[in-house]
Design a protein around this motif. Structure first.
Motif, PDB file in Angstrom:
ATOM      1  N   GLY A 176      16.183  14.208  34.259  1.00  0.00           N
ATOM      2  CA  GLY A 176      14.781  14.115  34.652  1.00  0.00           C
ATOM      3  C   GLY A 176      13.942  15.274  34.161  1.00  0.00           C
ATOM      4  O   GLY A 176      12.930  15.648  34.781  1.00  0.00           O
ATOM      5  N   THR A 177      14.335  15.866  33.036  1.00  0.00           N
ATOM      6  CA  THR A 177      13.611  17.004  32.475  1.00  0.00           C
ATOM      7  C   THR A 177      12.286  16.542  31.882  1.00  0.00           C
ATOM      8  O   THR A 177      12.221  15.502  31.228  1.00  0.00           O
ATOM      9  N   THR A 178      11.252  17.310  32.096  1.00  0.00           N
ATOM     10  CA  THR A 178       9.947  17.002  31.511  1.00  0.00           C
ATOM     11  C   THR A 178       9.880  17.528  30.084  1.00  0.00           C
ATOM     12  O   THR A 178      10.305  18.645  29.800  1.00  0.00           O
ATOM     13  N   VAL A 179       9.337  16.710  29.189  1.00  0.00           N
ATOM     14  CA  VAL A 179       9.128  17.097  27.792  1.00  0.00           C
ATOM     15  C   VAL A 179       7.666  17.486  27.619  1.00  0.00           C
ATOM     16  O   VAL A 179       6.770  16.773  28.077  1.00  0.00           O
ATOM     17  N   CYS A 180       7.424  18.618  26.962  1.00  0.00           N
ATOM     18  CA  CYS A 180       6.064  18.955  26.550  1.00  0.00           C
ATOM     19  C   CYS A 180       5.971  18.717  25.049  1.00  0.00           C
ATOM     20  O   CYS A 180       6.511  19.493  24.248  1.00  0.00           O
ATOM     21  N   PHE A 181       5.311  17.633  24.666  1.00  0.00           N
ATOM     22  CA  PHE A 181       5.142  17.280  23.259  1.00  0.00           C
ATOM     23  C   PHE A 181       4.074  18.176  22.623  1.00  0.00           C
ATOM     24  O   PHE A 181       3.013  18.405  23.208  1.00  0.00           O
ATOM     25  N   THR A 182       4.357  18.650  21.409  1.00  0.00           N
ATOM     26  CA  THR A 182       3.377  19.401  20.609  1.00  0.00           C
ATOM     27  C   THR A 182       3.433  18.874  19.173  1.00  0.00           C
ATOM     28  O   THR A 182       3.757  19.623  18.240  1.00  0.00           O
ATOM     29  N   PRO A 183       3.132  17.611  18.937  1.00  0.00           N
ATOM     30  CA  PRO A 183       3.370  16.997  17.624  1.00  0.00           C
ATOM     31  C   PRO A 183       2.506  17.541  16.504  1.00  0.00           C
ATOM     32  O   PRO A 183       2.880  17.485  15.333  1.00  0.00           O
ATOM     33  N   GLY A 184       1.334  18.098  16.836  1.00  0.00           N
ATOM     34  CA  GLY A 184       0.432  18.562  15.797  1.00  0.00           C
ATOM     35  C   GLY A 184       1.021  19.640  14.911  1.00  0.00           C
ATOM     36  O   GLY A 184       0.607  19.796  13.753  1.00  0.00           O
ATOM     37  N   VAL A 185       1.983  20.398  15.416  1.00  0.00           N
ATOM     38  CA  VAL A 185       2.616  21.437  14.608  1.00  0.00           C
ATOM     39  C   VAL A 185       3.211  20.834  13.330  1.00  0.00           C
ATOM     40  O   VAL A 185       3.190  21.454  12.270  1.00  0.00           O
ATOM     41  N   ASP A 229      -0.212  17.874  11.680  1.00  0.00           N
ATOM     42  CA  ASP A 229      -1.577  18.269  11.359  1.00  0.00           C
ATOM     43  C   ASP A 229      -1.584  19.166  10.123  1.00  0.00           C
ATOM     44  O   ASP A 229      -1.222  20.352  10.183  1.00  0.00           O
ATOM     45  N   ASP A 230      -2.044  18.634   9.013  1.00  0.00           N
ATOM     46  CA  ASP A 230      -2.058  19.396   7.762  1.00  0.00           C
ATOM     47  C   ASP A 230      -3.020  20.574   7.791  1.00  0.00           C
ATOM     48  O   ASP A 230      -2.858  21.519   7.016  1.00  0.00           O
ATOM     49  N   THR A 231      -4.022  20.542   8.663  1.00  0.00           N
ATOM     50  CA  THR A 231      -4.985  21.646   8.688  1.00  0.00           C
ATOM     51  C   THR A 231      -4.357  22.934   9.210  1.00  0.00           C
ATOM     52  O   THR A 231      -4.916  24.024   9.015  1.00  0.00           O
ATOM     53  N   ILE A 269       6.764  20.296   5.709  1.00  0.00           N
ATOM     54  CA  ILE A 269       6.678  19.216   4.726  1.00  0.00           C
ATOM     55  C   ILE A 269       8.060  18.612   4.476  1.00  0.00           C
ATOM     56  O   ILE A 269       8.213  17.383   4.366  1.00  0.00           O
ATOM     57  N   ARG A 270       9.075  19.473   4.412  1.00  0.00           N
ATOM     58  CA  ARG A 270      10.434  19.008   4.124  1.00  0.00           C
ATOM     59  C   ARG A 270      10.986  18.106   5.234  1.00  0.00           C
ATOM     60  O   ARG A 270      11.695  17.141   4.963  1.00  0.00           O
ATOM     61  N   THR A 271      10.650  18.410   6.477  1.00  0.00           N
ATOM     62  CA  THR A 271      11.289  17.718   7.607  1.00  0.00           C
ATOM     63  C   THR A 271      10.368  16.762   8.352  1.00  0.00           C
ATOM     64  O   THR A 271      10.797  16.113   9.313  1.00  0.00           O
ATOM     65  N   ARG A 272       9.113  16.654   7.938  1.00  0.00           N
ATOM     66  CA  ARG A 272       8.128  15.904   8.719  1.00  0.00           C
ATOM     67  C   ARG A 272       8.576  14.473   9.025  1.00  0.00           C
ATOM     68  O   ARG A 272       8.504  14.023  10.175  1.00  0.00           O
ATOM     69  N   SER A 273       9.020  13.752   8.039  1.00  0.00           N
ATOM     70  CA  SER A 273       9.367  12.341   8.268  1.00  0.00           C
ATOM     71  C   SER A 273      10.516  12.209   9.263  1.00  0.00           C
ATOM     72  O   SER A 273      10.517  11.300  10.104  1.00  0.00           O
TER      73      SER A 273
END
Length: 378
Positions: free
Chosen positions: A247-256, A259-261, A275-279
């Motif tokens: 029941g652990t809570t996940v804090c998602f931070t996908p923009g890292v 987000d190309d900017t 870039i190497r691991t994004r997909s």
């Protein structure tokens, strides 16, 4: 003091239910009632067509680390004065962007505690905060905002120092920040060190959070009772099963990673890794989303851009309304505060946007109105 707002549209309660032509009565910073009504009954009439909803809550950020600045990671070695000045600007910018609450998971010098308390006592205008003080990492480990420790007694001492300084959370850095070049995810803390931090936190009623992308470190975190695992970029099916089981809570931070900017503002090695691991990160995070864990969402110090994380979560397969709950309803629940929902008895932390946030991309990126505890700040 009592104020009555009229809005042509709002998102009510924990289900973010759309309601038209509503009066919101606020007394001493708390929502007293929400009901149908007319503009003529209100003290303050909000712009026709705007949507009123709870203020956003950034569940993973750092005050003196500002990812909008080139070379920001190296700036964590700045003096206390420079870091405090940067944090003050971050506080102001976040509030104006409609972020009315945040969880700061690691800063130097206890500046997060200072600013939290100044805001709470109305000496400074900004989002309410829960803070972690000094993040704890291994001597050989990852964590630009953390300090290095080795052995259970060093971790215990720092945990107690954090609590002595009245932090709300304890934060550890257990894995690397980027996915590995090989199959093994490095783990920089022992099980006993993780266990020590959890025990110290629980003894004083605090929650714990861990920077963790997966692997052995995630197993230690879930099995030893860490409350929130941040990031989870490299989880596999075993990791996901552990998150669900405990029941652990996940804090998602996908923009890292999406987000190309952000890339030109980071070290070249980090940008190359992204870039190497994004997909593969997208594939793994999408599997985690499908498993429907308890979750919240954070910007990881890309201040004022929390709204972008909503779009990245939808790219990973999450519905837009669920993603918005991750920065409002679920965030408030995690913090144990009466925030994140527009309903009776909750703090009047409110924002308006021109477009419908339930259907329009990046609608939360254009905030017209901000109220913090019943006080209009924008």
């Amino acid at each position: 003091m009592k104020t009555t707002l009229f809005t042509s549209r709002l998102l009510f309660g924990k289900d973010l239910e759309p309601r038209d032509n509503q009066l919101v009565v606020i007394c001493d910073g708390v929502i007293e009632s929400v009901r149908a009504g007319q503009a003529s009954e209100a003290d303050l009439v909000l712009k026709e067509g705007d949507t009123l909803l709870p203020g956003m809550i950034d569940c993973h950020t750092h005050l003196a680390l500002d990812a909008r600045i080139p070379g920001h990671l190296g700036l964590m070695e700045d003096s206390e004065a420079k870091q405090t000045i940067r944090a003050l600007q971050v506080v102001k910018d976040n509030l104006q962007a409609g972020i009315t609450g945040l969880r700061a998971v690691g800063d130097r010098y206890y500046l997060d505690v200072l600013l939290r308390d100044m805001i709470a006592t109305h000496q400074l205008q900004g989002p309410w905060m829960q803070v972690a003080g000094i993040g704890m990492k291994g001597v050989h480990g990852h964590g630009y905002v953390g300090k290095s420790f080795s052995g259970t007694e060093e971790f215990r001492r720092q945990a107690r120092l954090n609590m002595y300084n009245h932090t709300d959370w304890l934060k550890i850095f257990i894995t690397a920040g980027a996915p590995p070049t090989e199959s093994v995810v490095n783990c920089f803390l022992t099980r006993e060190e993780v266990q020590t931090v959890v025990q110290e936190a629980k003894s004083c009623g605090l929650k714990t959070s861990a920077h963790c992308i997966g692997g052995q470190g995630l197993r230690y975190c879930t099995e030893e009772g860490i409350d929130v695992v941040d990031h989870c970029y490299w989880v596999d099916s075993t990791d996901i099963d552990l998150i669900k089981k405990h029941g652990t809570t996940v804090c998602f931070t996908p923009g890292v990673f999406l987000d190309d900017t952000r890339l030109p503002l980071c070290p070249e090695s980090h940008a190359t890794s992204v870039i190497r691991t994004r997909s593969e990160v997208i594939r793994r995070l999408s599997s985690l989303v499908v498993s429907n864990p308890k979750f919240v969402i954070g910007s990881d110090a890309y201040h004022t851009y929390l709204y972008k994380e909503i779009e990245y979560m939808t790219q990973l397969g999450m519905s837009r309304i669920e993603a918005i709950k991750g920065i409002t309803v679920y965030a408030g629940d995690l913090m144990g505060r009466k925030v994140g929902s527009l309903e009776e008895g909750y703090l009047a932390d409110l924002i308006t946007v021109s477009k419908d946030p339930l259907s329009c991309k990046n609608a939360l990126g254009n905030v017209n109105f901000v109220m913090r505890e019943g006080v209009v700040v924008k």
